[in-house]
Design a protein around this motif. Structure first.
Motif, PDB file in Angstrom:
ATOM      1  N   THR A 510       0.834  -1.201   0.000  1.00  0.00           N
ATOM      2  CA  THR A 510       0.000   0.000   0.000  1.00  0.00           C
ATOM      3  C   THR A 510       0.869   1.251   0.000  1.00  0.00           C
ATOM      4  OG1 THR A 510      -0.130  -0.142   2.423  1.00  0.00           O
ATOM      5  CG2 THR A 510      -1.952  -1.081   1.153  1.00  0.00           C
ATOM      6  N   PRO A 511       0.568   2.222  -0.863  1.00  0.00           N
ATOM      7  CA  PRO A 511       1.344   3.471  -0.874  1.00  0.00           C
ATOM      8  C   PRO A 511       0.977   4.344   0.318  1.00  0.00           C
ATOM      9  CG  PRO A 511      -0.483   3.611  -2.416  1.00  0.00           C
ATOM     10  CD  PRO A 511      -0.513   2.210  -1.863  1.00  0.00           C
ATOM     11  N   HIS A 512       1.705   5.415   0.496  1.00  0.00           N
ATOM     12  CA  HIS A 512       1.400   6.344   1.584  1.00  0.00           C
ATOM     13  C   HIS A 512       0.157   7.172   1.267  1.00  0.00           C
ATOM     14  CE1 HIS A 512       5.783   5.586   2.060  1.00  0.00           C
ATOM     15  NE2 HIS A 512       5.499   5.620   3.335  1.00  0.00           N
ATOM     16  N   THR A 513       0.008   7.548  -0.004  1.00  0.00           N
ATOM     17  CA  THR A 513      -1.085   8.453  -0.389  1.00  0.00           C
ATOM     18  C   THR A 513      -1.645   8.044  -1.740  1.00  0.00           C
ATOM     19  OG1 THR A 513      -0.029  10.281   0.815  1.00  0.00           O
ATOM     20  CG2 THR A 513      -1.704  10.872  -0.824  1.00  0.00           C
ATOM     21  N   ILE A 514      -2.978   8.147  -1.876  1.00  0.00           N
ATOM     22  CA  ILE A 514      -3.658   7.888  -3.145  1.00  0.00           C
ATOM     23  C   ILE A 514      -4.496   9.112  -3.483  1.00  0.00           C
ATOM     24  CG2 ILE A 514      -5.238   6.388  -4.409  1.00  0.00           C
ATOM     25  CD1 ILE A 514      -4.628   4.194  -2.352  1.00  0.00           C
ATOM     26  N   VAL A 515      -4.264   9.679  -4.655  1.00  0.00           N
ATOM     27  CA  VAL A 515      -5.041  10.825  -5.137  1.00  0.00           C
ATOM     28  C   VAL A 515      -6.008  10.303  -6.209  1.00  0.00           C
ATOM     29  CG1 VAL A 515      -4.977  13.115  -6.172  1.00  0.00           C
ATOM     30  CG2 VAL A 515      -3.082  12.354  -4.711  1.00  0.00           C
ATOM     31  N   LEU A 516      -7.295  10.402  -5.932  1.00  0.00           N
ATOM     32  CA  LEU A 516      -8.323   9.916  -6.854  1.00  0.00           C
ATOM     33  C   LEU A 516      -9.052  11.114  -7.452  1.00  0.00           C
ATOM     34  CD1 LEU A 516      -9.789   6.972  -4.710  1.00  0.00           C
ATOM     35  CD2 LEU A 516      -8.262   6.781  -6.679  1.00  0.00           C
ATOM     36  N   GLY A 517      -8.660  11.530  -8.645  1.00  0.00           N
ATOM     37  CA  GLY A 517      -9.343  12.626  -9.320  1.00  0.00           C
ATOM     38  C   GLY A 517     -10.687  12.144  -9.851  1.00  0.00           C
ATOM     39  N   ASP A 518     -11.762  12.746  -9.381  1.00  0.00           N
ATOM     40  CA  ASP A 518     -13.109  12.276  -9.709  1.00  0.00           C
ATOM     41  C   ASP A 518     -14.035  13.477  -9.809  1.00  0.00           C
ATOM     42  OD1 ASP A 518     -15.859  10.974  -9.189  1.00  0.00           O
ATOM     43  OD2 ASP A 518     -14.543   9.233  -9.260  1.00  0.00           O
ATOM     44  N   ARG A 519     -15.086  13.345 -10.635  1.00  0.00           N
ATOM     45  CA  ARG A 519     -16.052  14.440 -10.762  1.00  0.00           C
ATOM     46  C   ARG A 519     -16.923  14.599  -9.531  1.00  0.00           C
ATOM     47  NH1 ARG A 519     -19.315  13.505 -16.196  1.00  0.00           N
ATOM     48  NH2 ARG A 519     -19.380  11.418 -15.269  1.00  0.00           N
ATOM     49  N   SER A 520     -16.927  13.628  -8.643  1.00  0.00           N
ATOM     50  CA  SER A 520     -17.787  13.676  -7.463  1.00  0.00           C
ATOM     51  C   SER A 520     -17.276  14.699  -6.457  1.00  0.00           C
ATOM     52  CB  SER A 520     -17.860  12.287  -6.817  1.00  0.00           C
ATOM     53  OG  SER A 520     -16.572  11.839  -6.460  1.00  0.00           O
ATOM     54  N   GLU A 521     -18.017  14.838  -5.381  1.00  0.00           N
ATOM     55  CA  GLU A 521     -17.702  15.827  -4.349  1.00  0.00           C
ATOM     56  C   GLU A 521     -16.318  15.585  -3.768  1.00  0.00           C
ATOM     57  OE1 GLU A 521     -19.498  17.195   0.034  1.00  0.00           O
ATOM     58  OE2 GLU A 521     -20.392  15.541  -1.107  1.00  0.00           O
ATOM     59  N   GLN A 522     -15.588  16.672  -3.508  1.00  0.00           N
ATOM     60  CA  GLN A 522     -14.239  16.522  -2.957  1.00  0.00           C
ATOM     61  C   GLN A 522     -14.311  15.907  -1.561  1.00  0.00           C
ATOM     62  OE1 GLN A 522     -13.454  21.005  -1.079  1.00  0.00           O
ATOM     63  NE2 GLN A 522     -12.035  20.178  -2.545  1.00  0.00           N
ATOM     64  N   LYS A 523     -13.388  15.000  -1.306  1.00  0.00           N
ATOM     65  CA  LYS A 523     -13.364  14.270  -0.035  1.00  0.00           C
ATOM     66  C   LYS A 523     -11.920  13.983   0.354  1.00  0.00           C
ATOM     67  CE  LYS A 523     -17.855  13.191   0.647  1.00  0.00           C
ATOM     68  NZ  LYS A 523     -18.602  13.360   1.913  1.00  0.00           N
ATOM     69  N   ALA A 524     -11.718  13.774   1.638  1.00  0.00           N
ATOM     70  CA  ALA A 524     -10.429  13.302   2.151  1.00  0.00           C
ATOM     71  C   ALA A 524     -10.722  12.259   3.216  1.00  0.00           C
ATOM     72  CB  ALA A 524      -9.611  14.449   2.722  1.00  0.00           C
ATOM     73  N   PHE A 525      -9.961  11.178   3.198  1.00  0.00           N
ATOM     74  CA  PHE A 525     -10.242  10.060   4.103  1.00  0.00           C
ATOM     75  C   PHE A 525      -8.937   9.338   4.382  1.00  0.00           C
ATOM     76  CE2 PHE A 525     -12.016   5.518   4.388  1.00  0.00           C
ATOM     77  CZ  PHE A 525     -12.293   5.642   5.739  1.00  0.00           C
ATOM     78  N   LYS A 526      -8.644   9.146   5.661  1.00  0.00           N
ATOM     79  CA  LYS A 526      -7.442   8.394   6.051  1.00  0.00           C
ATOM     80  C   LYS A 526      -7.877   7.000   6.467  1.00  0.00           C
ATOM     81  CE  LYS A 526      -3.014   9.269   8.288  1.00  0.00           C
ATOM     82  NZ  LYS A 526      -2.322   9.741   7.097  1.00  0.00           N
ATOM     83  N   TYR A 527      -7.413   6.009   5.726  1.00  0.00           N
ATOM     84  CA  TYR A 527      -7.875   4.636   5.926  1.00  0.00           C
ATOM     85  C   TYR A 527      -6.684   3.730   6.200  1.00  0.00           C
ATOM     86  CZ  TYR A 527     -10.355   0.260   4.970  1.00  0.00           C
ATOM     87  OH  TYR A 527     -10.911  -0.993   5.067  1.00  0.00           O
ATOM     88  N   THR A 528      -6.651   3.148   7.391  1.00  0.00           N
ATOM     89  CA  THR A 528      -5.556   2.268   7.830  1.00  0.00           C
ATOM     90  C   THR A 528      -4.182   2.867   7.542  1.00  0.00           C
ATOM     91  OG1 THR A 528      -5.536   0.995   5.763  1.00  0.00           O
ATOM     92  CG2 THR A 528      -6.998   0.215   7.503  1.00  0.00           C
ATOM     93  N   GLY A 529      -4.050   4.161   7.796  1.00  0.00           N
ATOM     94  CA  GLY A 529      -2.768   4.835   7.602  1.00  0.00           C
ATOM     95  C   GLY A 529      -2.522   5.352   6.207  1.00  0.00           C
ATOM     96  N   ILE A 530      -3.440   5.084   5.260  1.00  0.00           N
ATOM     97  CA  ILE A 530      -3.290   5.551   3.885  1.00  0.00           C
ATOM     98  C   ILE A 530      -4.104   6.828   3.707  1.00  0.00           C
ATOM     99  CG2 ILE A 530      -3.501   4.924   1.454  1.00  0.00           C
ATOM    100  CD1 ILE A 530      -3.809   1.982   2.434  1.00  0.00           C
ATOM    101  N   THR A 531      -3.472   7.877   3.245  1.00  0.00           N
ATOM    102  CA  THR A 531      -4.174   9.133   2.981  1.00  0.00           C
ATOM    103  C   THR A 531      -4.770   9.082   1.580  1.00  0.00           C
ATOM    104  OG1 THR A 531      -2.647  10.353   4.411  1.00  0.00           O
ATOM    105  CG2 THR A 531      -3.961  11.640   2.853  1.00  0.00           C
ATOM    106  N   CYS A 532      -6.086   9.222   1.485  1.00  0.00           N
ATOM    107  CA  CYS A 532      -6.784   9.205   0.198  1.00  0.00           C
ATOM    108  C   CYS A 532      -7.619  10.469   0.077  1.00  0.00           C
ATOM    109  CB  CYS A 532      -7.693   7.989   0.077  1.00  0.00           C
ATOM    110  SG  CYS A 532      -6.876   6.408   0.348  1.00  0.00           S
ATOM    111  N   PHE A 533      -7.577  11.095  -1.078  1.00  0.00           N
ATOM    112  CA  PHE A 533      -8.415  12.277  -1.258  1.00  0.00           C
ATOM    113  C   PHE A 533      -8.771  12.495  -2.718  1.00  0.00           C
ATOM    114  CE2 PHE A 533      -4.116  13.952  -1.657  1.00  0.00           C
ATOM    115  CZ  PHE A 533      -4.198  14.931  -2.639  1.00  0.00           C
TER     116      PHE A 533
END
Length: 561
Positions: A510-533
């Protein structure tokens, strides 16, 4: 002043455990070295022992000279952390990795090791490559779950009953078995209207109509007693923390519990994803292989980069998605963003601009490529008009799903040179990456993916995601891709993938951070130590994000309407 006897004993004990004996002068040299780091003595001692262990030594009895050679190497590496050194510039610390250069590793279930594929990977594969895609995905997760204590076979005989055992049963072994079993397989639709679960041995038709996701057990604990699945409720509660709900679509690998009926259909009672493995555990088992970029660094180099990373407190990445260059309003808003960051004390290290770069899909009906080329040139002029950004920041461009390119298949190559060469005249250092692409910032691993994934996952979902823990679909999406160790676990009929380059979308380790570019509403979520936004859609709702890699903090931002 003499060092405390506690430190002496600790040093001697740790070296003795590794098979070394220290002379008095060697011990004094080590204590003098550790005195430089009073707040991290244990960490630096372990690093010293690891490096000594790698040296070619004539004897296990260590003197001052043997210790001094290694200490000098470590102190030189630490000196490179001096913020005044030229190497500390984030311009040289940041590396963008194109998807098409990521090495491919395959798992050998006989030797229980990964090995790197050698030779050229063709873009157009044959039927065997498609089969290998599914096999590699399954084996990656199978070797992971085999290490999980709840799903592995006990080493010693215990009094655990069948109802308490979670050992994975191969599908081929279900024939003739009675009672409830745990199996792991890929959800497939081998014939219209009938879903199957496949593993490497066989396939079995499944009935999901009465299935309950793992989350739902915690809503009504009586369900556990009614189904008589677990005699030990605490075992399930521990299991629950390792497996979470998400989007169950075709092609996803699931762990299910149920019973094979007399008609040959496997009645599923509970289903979930394979449990996640933390990053450090995965890395410790890869024996130095680098799945992220293929670059294996020495202990000294990792130590030096980690020190630089901790000191890079001012580095910041600004992430924007859906930057429509043919929309005047969007360009005006982009100018406002650049003006704002031009005036701050420390400008961002990196601007990540993700597509789509045009408000209309660049498909066969699109004939305005020359116009789009000039719009990229205008963007270059806009950036060049901000001298501090032009000189001190870097700019990374990631194509979107509807941008110009050879096809919509993943991974996508970088934007065509025809569109970007005018921009490069203004910004020679601009980087044009693939989709997805990866960023290595010192030791930190960041994955960037531009795809309208949330909408497509919801449309393809076979079982509604559980709302016991959260009703936030973005959190379900993050859980899905991390547990699947894959950025896009959609059916290939929904999202085609180049068979021989499916490994470019893996998220293992698992990487440290995942950037998911999406048309949906902006979100940020830290899941099991992984930063996703998700930075949101800049052209649609004026949103973007700022990411600080030193602390892995995400600042969700928006311009006033």
């Amino acid at each position: 002043m003499a060092a405390p006897s506690r430190s002496r004993k600790k040093v001697q004990r740790k070296f003795k455990l590794r098979g070394f004996t220290l002379k008095v002068d060697a011990l004094e040299e080590i204590l003098a070295y550790l005195a430089r780091f009073p707040d991290a003595e244990d960490e630096y001692l372990d690093l010293l022992i690891d490096d000594i262990d790698k040296q070619s030594l004539k004897s296990s009895i260590l003197d001052r000279d043997a210790i001094r050679r290694v200490v000098s190497l470590l102190l030189n590496a630490d000196a490179a952390v001096d913020p005044s050194a030229a190497s500390t510039s984030s311009r040289f610390a940041l590396r963008v990795i194109d998807a098409f250069v990521i090495p491919r590793f395959r798992y050998d279930p006989i030797k229980n090791v990964f090995y790197e594929h050698t030779g050229k990977l063709p873009i157009h594969g044959d039927a065997g490559d498609k089969a290998a895609l599914y096999r590699d995905r399954y084996q990656l997760l199978l070797q992971r779950i085999a290490r999980d204590k709840f799903f592995s076979k006990p080493v010693f005989d215990t009094k655990m009953t069948e109802s308490e055992s979670c050992e994975i049963t191969p599908i081929q072994s279900l024939i003739g078995c009675t009672g409830r079993r745990w199996i792991m397989g890929v959800i497939s639709q081998l014939e219209e209207g009938q879903f199957y679960l496949e593993d490497l041995s066989a396939a079995v038709p499944i009935d999901l109509s009465n299935s309950i996701s793992f989350h739902n057990f915690l809503v009504d604990p009586s369900v556990i007693g009614n189904l008589k699945i677990f005699r030990n409720q605490q075992l399930f509660l521990n299991l629950y923390h390792k497996i979470t709900s998400g989007f169950f679509v075709e092609n996803t690998v699931v762990v299910v519990e149920g019973e094979l009926l007399s008609n040959g259909i496997f009645q599923v009672n509970t289903c979930g994803f394979p449990p996640l493995e933390d990053r450090e555990t995965s890395l410790s088992l890869l024996m130095g292989l680098d799945f992220f970029s293929g670059e294996v660094l020495s202990t000294e180099e990792n130590f030096r980069l980690l020190g630089l990373e901790k000191k890079a407190v001012n580095d910041m990445f600004v992430v924007l998605s859906d930057v429509w260059l043919d929309n005047e309003e969007t360009m005006e808003k982009l100018a406002v963003v650049f003006d704002g960051y031009e005036s701050v004390e420390v400008v961002p290290s990196l601007f990540i601009l993700m597509g789509n770069f045009c408000s209309r899909p660049c498909n066969l009906a699109f004939y305005s490529y020359s116009s789009l080329r000039m719009q990229f040139a205008k963007l270059g002029e806009m950036i060049a008009s901000h001298p501090r950004l032009r000189e001190q920041s870097r700019f990374l461009f990631i194509p979107g799903p509807d941008d110009a390119g050879p096809s919509k298949v993943l991974p996508r190559c970088a934007l065509p040179k025809y569109l970007t060469e005018e921009l490069q005249k203004h910004i020679p250092g601009a980087i044009f990456g693939s989709n997805p692409c990866r960023i290595k910032f010192y030791t930190q691993e960041i994955v960037i993916f531009r795809q309208d994934l949330l909408y497509r996952m919801r449309r393809s979902c076979l079982i509604p995601p559980s709302t016991a823990e959260t009703s936030d679909y973005f959190q379900h999406l993050v859980a899905t891709i991390t547990h699947q160790s894959h950025l896009c676990p959609l059916p290939l009929t929904v999202q085609p993938i180049i068979w021989n380059y499916d490994h470019c979308l893996r998220l293992y380790p698992t990487p440290h951070t995942i950037v998911l570019g999406d048309r949906s509403e902006q979100k940020a979520f830290k899941y099991t130590g992984i930063t996703c936004f998700n930075p949101g859609s800049f052209s649609n709702d004026n949103t973007f994000a700022a990411y600080r890699p030193c602390t892995q903090e995400v600042e969700l931002s928006a311009l006033d309407s």
